[in-house]
Design a protein around this motif. Structure first.
Motif, PDB file in Angstrom:
ATOM      1  N   SER A  24      76.716 -10.556   8.033  1.00 17.45           N
ATOM      2  CA  SER A  24      75.638  -9.782   7.410  1.00 17.45           C
ATOM      3  C   SER A  24      75.194  -8.620   8.284  1.00 17.45           C
ATOM      4  O   SER A  24      74.584  -7.673   7.797  1.00 17.45           O
ATOM      5  CB  SER A  24      74.431 -10.675   7.127  1.00 17.45           C
ATOM      6  OG  SER A  24      74.731 -11.580   6.117  1.00 17.45           O
ATOM      7  N   GLU A  45      80.135  -8.577  -4.629  1.00 12.55           N
ATOM      8  CA  GLU A  45      78.910  -9.007  -5.300  1.00 12.55           C
ATOM      9  C   GLU A  45      79.052 -10.435  -5.830  1.00 12.55           C
ATOM     10  O   GLU A  45      78.112 -11.218  -5.778  1.00 12.55           O
ATOM     11  CB  GLU A  45      78.547  -8.049  -6.447  1.00 12.55           C
ATOM     12  CG  GLU A  45      78.062  -6.693  -5.980  1.00 12.55           C
ATOM     13  CD  GLU A  45      76.779  -6.774  -5.163  1.00 12.55           C
ATOM     14  OE1 GLU A  45      75.870  -7.546  -5.516  1.00 12.55           O
ATOM     15  OE2 GLU A  45      76.685  -6.062  -4.147  1.00 12.55           O
ATOM     16  N   HIS A  48      78.339 -13.524  -3.473  1.00  8.47           N
ATOM     17  CA  HIS A  48      76.988 -14.046  -3.259  1.00  8.47           C
ATOM     18  C   HIS A  48      76.837 -15.413  -3.923  1.00  8.47           C
ATOM     19  O   HIS A  48      76.186 -16.303  -3.378  1.00  8.47           O
ATOM     20  CB  HIS A  48      75.931 -13.093  -3.824  1.00  8.47           C
ATOM     21  CG  HIS A  48      75.612 -11.951  -2.930  1.00  8.47           C
ATOM     22  ND1 HIS A  48      74.708 -12.052  -1.904  1.00  8.47           N
ATOM     23  CD2 HIS A  48      76.066 -10.683  -2.912  1.00  8.47           C
ATOM     24  CE1 HIS A  48      74.622 -10.894  -1.282  1.00  8.47           C
ATOM     25  NE2 HIS A  48      75.439 -10.049  -1.873  1.00  8.47           N
ATOM     26  N   ASP A  88      68.860 -14.441   4.922  1.00 10.89           N
ATOM     27  CA  ASP A  88      69.976 -13.513   5.073  1.00 10.89           C
ATOM     28  C   ASP A  88      69.666 -12.169   4.413  1.00 10.89           C
ATOM     29  O   ASP A  88      69.992 -11.107   4.964  1.00 10.89           O
ATOM     30  CB  ASP A  88      71.249 -14.115   4.481  1.00 10.89           C
ATOM     31  CG  ASP A  88      72.449 -13.220   4.662  1.00 10.89           C
ATOM     32  OD1 ASP A  88      72.720 -12.806   5.812  1.00 10.89           O
ATOM     33  OD2 ASP A  88      73.123 -12.917   3.655  1.00 10.89           O
ATOM     34  N   GLU A  89      69.037 -12.199   3.258  1.00 17.51           N
ATOM     35  CA  GLU A  89      68.671 -10.938   2.593  1.00 17.51           C
ATOM     36  C   GLU A  89      67.631 -10.172   3.417  1.00 17.51           C
ATOM     37  O   GLU A  89      67.706  -8.948   3.537  1.00 17.51           O
ATOM     38  CB  GLU A  89      68.158 -11.201   1.179  1.00 17.51           C
ATOM     39  CG  GLU A  89      69.220 -11.681   0.209  1.00 17.51           C
ATOM     40  CD  GLU A  89      70.425 -10.759   0.114  1.00 17.51           C
ATOM     41  OE1 GLU A  89      70.268  -9.522   0.097  1.00 17.51           O
ATOM     42  OE2 GLU A  89      71.557 -11.281   0.063  1.00 17.51           O
ATOM     43  N   GLN A  92      69.423  -8.548   6.256  1.00 19.13           N
ATOM     44  CA  GLN A  92      70.170  -7.357   5.836  1.00 19.13           C
ATOM     45  C   GLN A  92      69.257  -6.149   5.624  1.00 19.13           C
ATOM     46  O   GLN A  92      69.711  -5.005   5.744  1.00 19.13           O
ATOM     47  CB  GLN A  92      70.958  -7.644   4.557  1.00 19.13           C
ATOM     48  CG  GLN A  92      72.151  -8.536   4.795  1.00 19.13           C
ATOM     49  CD  GLN A  92      72.972  -8.740   3.547  1.00 19.13           C
ATOM     50  OE1 GLN A  92      72.966  -7.920   2.642  1.00 19.13           O
ATOM     51  NE2 GLN A  92      73.690  -9.850   3.490  1.00 19.13           N
ATOM     52  N   ARG A  98      73.427  -1.881   5.614  1.00 18.77           N
ATOM     53  CA  ARG A  98      73.437  -2.936   4.601  1.00 18.77           C
ATOM     54  C   ARG A  98      72.214  -2.773   3.722  1.00 18.77           C
ATOM     55  O   ARG A  98      71.288  -2.033   4.022  1.00 18.77           O
ATOM     56  CB  ARG A  98      73.400  -4.326   5.250  1.00 18.77           C
ATOM     57  CG  ARG A  98      74.595  -4.690   6.086  1.00 18.77           C
ATOM     58  CD  ARG A  98      75.898  -4.707   5.297  1.00 18.77           C
ATOM     59  NE  ARG A  98      75.995  -5.749   4.316  1.00 18.77           N
ATOM     60  CZ  ARG A  98      76.687  -6.864   4.442  1.00 18.77           C
ATOM     61  NH1 ARG A  98      77.332  -7.109   5.559  1.00 18.77           N
ATOM     62  NH2 ARG A  98      76.733  -7.741   3.477  1.00 18.77           N
ATOM     63  N   ALA A 100      69.349  -5.030   1.088  1.00 18.41           N
ATOM     64  CA  ALA A 100      68.798  -6.309   0.659  1.00 18.41           C
ATOM     65  C   ALA A 100      68.151  -6.099  -0.699  1.00 18.41           C
ATOM     66  O   ALA A 100      67.309  -5.225  -0.853  1.00 18.41           O
ATOM     67  CB  ALA A 100      67.775  -6.804   1.662  1.00 18.41           C
ATOM     68  N   THR A 101      68.581  -6.871  -1.669  1.00 21.10           N
ATOM     69  CA  THR A 101      68.012  -6.737  -3.006  1.00 21.10           C
ATOM     70  C   THR A 101      67.599  -8.094  -3.540  1.00 21.10           C
ATOM     71  O   THR A 101      68.137  -9.131  -3.134  1.00 21.10           O
ATOM     72  CB  THR A 101      69.027  -6.102  -3.987  1.00 21.10           C
ATOM     73  OG1 THR A 101      70.144  -6.987  -4.136  1.00 21.10           O
ATOM     74  CG2 THR A 101      69.508  -4.733  -3.498  1.00 21.10           C
ATOM     75  N   ASP A 104      70.484  -9.894  -5.252  1.00 25.03           N
ATOM     76  CA  ASP A 104      71.379 -10.604  -4.334  1.00 25.03           C
ATOM     77  C   ASP A 104      70.805 -11.970  -3.974  1.00 25.03           C
ATOM     78  O   ASP A 104      71.528 -12.967  -3.920  1.00 25.03           O
ATOM     79  CB  ASP A 104      71.622  -9.784  -3.063  1.00 25.03           C
ATOM     80  CG  ASP A 104      72.569  -8.620  -3.286  1.00 25.03           C
ATOM     81  OD1 ASP A 104      73.197  -8.554  -4.364  1.00 25.03           O
ATOM     82  OD2 ASP A 104      72.682  -7.781  -2.377  1.00 25.03           O
ATOM     83  N   ALA A 105      69.497 -12.029  -3.746  1.00 26.01           N
ATOM     84  CA  ALA A 105      68.850 -13.314  -3.446  1.00 26.01           C
ATOM     85  C   ALA A 105      68.940 -14.249  -4.654  1.00 26.01           C
ATOM     86  O   ALA A 105      69.188 -15.451  -4.491  1.00 26.01           O
ATOM     87  CB  ALA A 105      67.396 -13.093  -3.045  1.00 26.01           C
ATOM     88  N   ASP A 108      72.400 -15.633  -4.700  1.00 27.95           N
ATOM     89  CA  ASP A 108      72.542 -16.658  -3.664  1.00 27.95           C
ATOM     90  C   ASP A 108      71.993 -18.000  -4.161  1.00 27.95           C
ATOM     91  O   ASP A 108      72.657 -19.039  -4.057  1.00 27.95           O
ATOM     92  CB  ASP A 108      71.797 -16.258  -2.388  1.00 27.95           C
ATOM     93  CG  ASP A 108      72.328 -14.985  -1.751  1.00 27.95           C
ATOM     94  OD1 ASP A 108      73.457 -14.576  -2.076  1.00 27.95           O
ATOM     95  OD2 ASP A 108      71.603 -14.412  -0.919  1.00 27.95           O
TER      96      ASP A 108
END
Length: 144
Positions: A24, A45, A48, A88-89, A92, A98, A100-101, A104-105, A108
């Motif tokens: 990451s 993507e 994730h 992790d997000e 990032q 990188r 973080a959105t 994305d979370a 995950d």
């Protein structure tokens, strides 16, 4: 052999968490970049969903290897893997190259949730399933 399997199963989630953290902190194309940009983005993507599902599976395996897999530790494994996805997000967000959105979370956590439901259905609600039998056999073998 049993103690080696139990030890490896116990440290595997931590080693995997370290690998996630290190990757990451790298640019998105540091490890692999596919020639077509759209395919590269789609593949990364979709990872994730898989990345934190694997972490959940490794945590479950650690509990199984130590003879401690219960409904409570099952839930704990899902919470730990999901929480680490959120961490992790956040990590990032502080890495310059990188991003973080929220989506994305959500991906995950969705990967973890899917595996959680599969394990719940097979292990806890369908004790005669092949997956349940393999998990029980491994747990009895490794923890004895």
């Amino acid at each position: 052999m049993k103690s080696f399997a139990r030890g490896l199963s116990t440290i595997a989630p931590f080693l995997y968490m370290i690998a996630i953290w290190v990757m990451s902190g790298l640019p998105h194309d540091a490890i692999v970049q596919l020639p077509q940009n759209d395919v590269d983005r789609w593949m990364k993507e979709s990872l994730h969903l898989i990345e934190f599902a694997i972490l959940y599976g490794l945590i479950v395996n650690a509990f199984l290897a130590n003879g401690r897999f219960t409904t409570a530790t099952h839930l704990a494994a899902a919470i730990i893997a999901s929480f680490y996805g959120l961490i992790d997000e956040i990590h990032q967000a502080f890495v310059p190259y990188r991003s973080a959105t929220i989506i994305d979370a959500v991906k995950d956590i969705t990967g973890v949730l899917i595996c959680y439901l599969i394990v719940r259905y097979t292990y806890f609600e369908n004790p005669r399933s092949r997956i349940t039998q393999m998990m029980l056999k491994f747990s009895r073998w490794a923890s004895s």
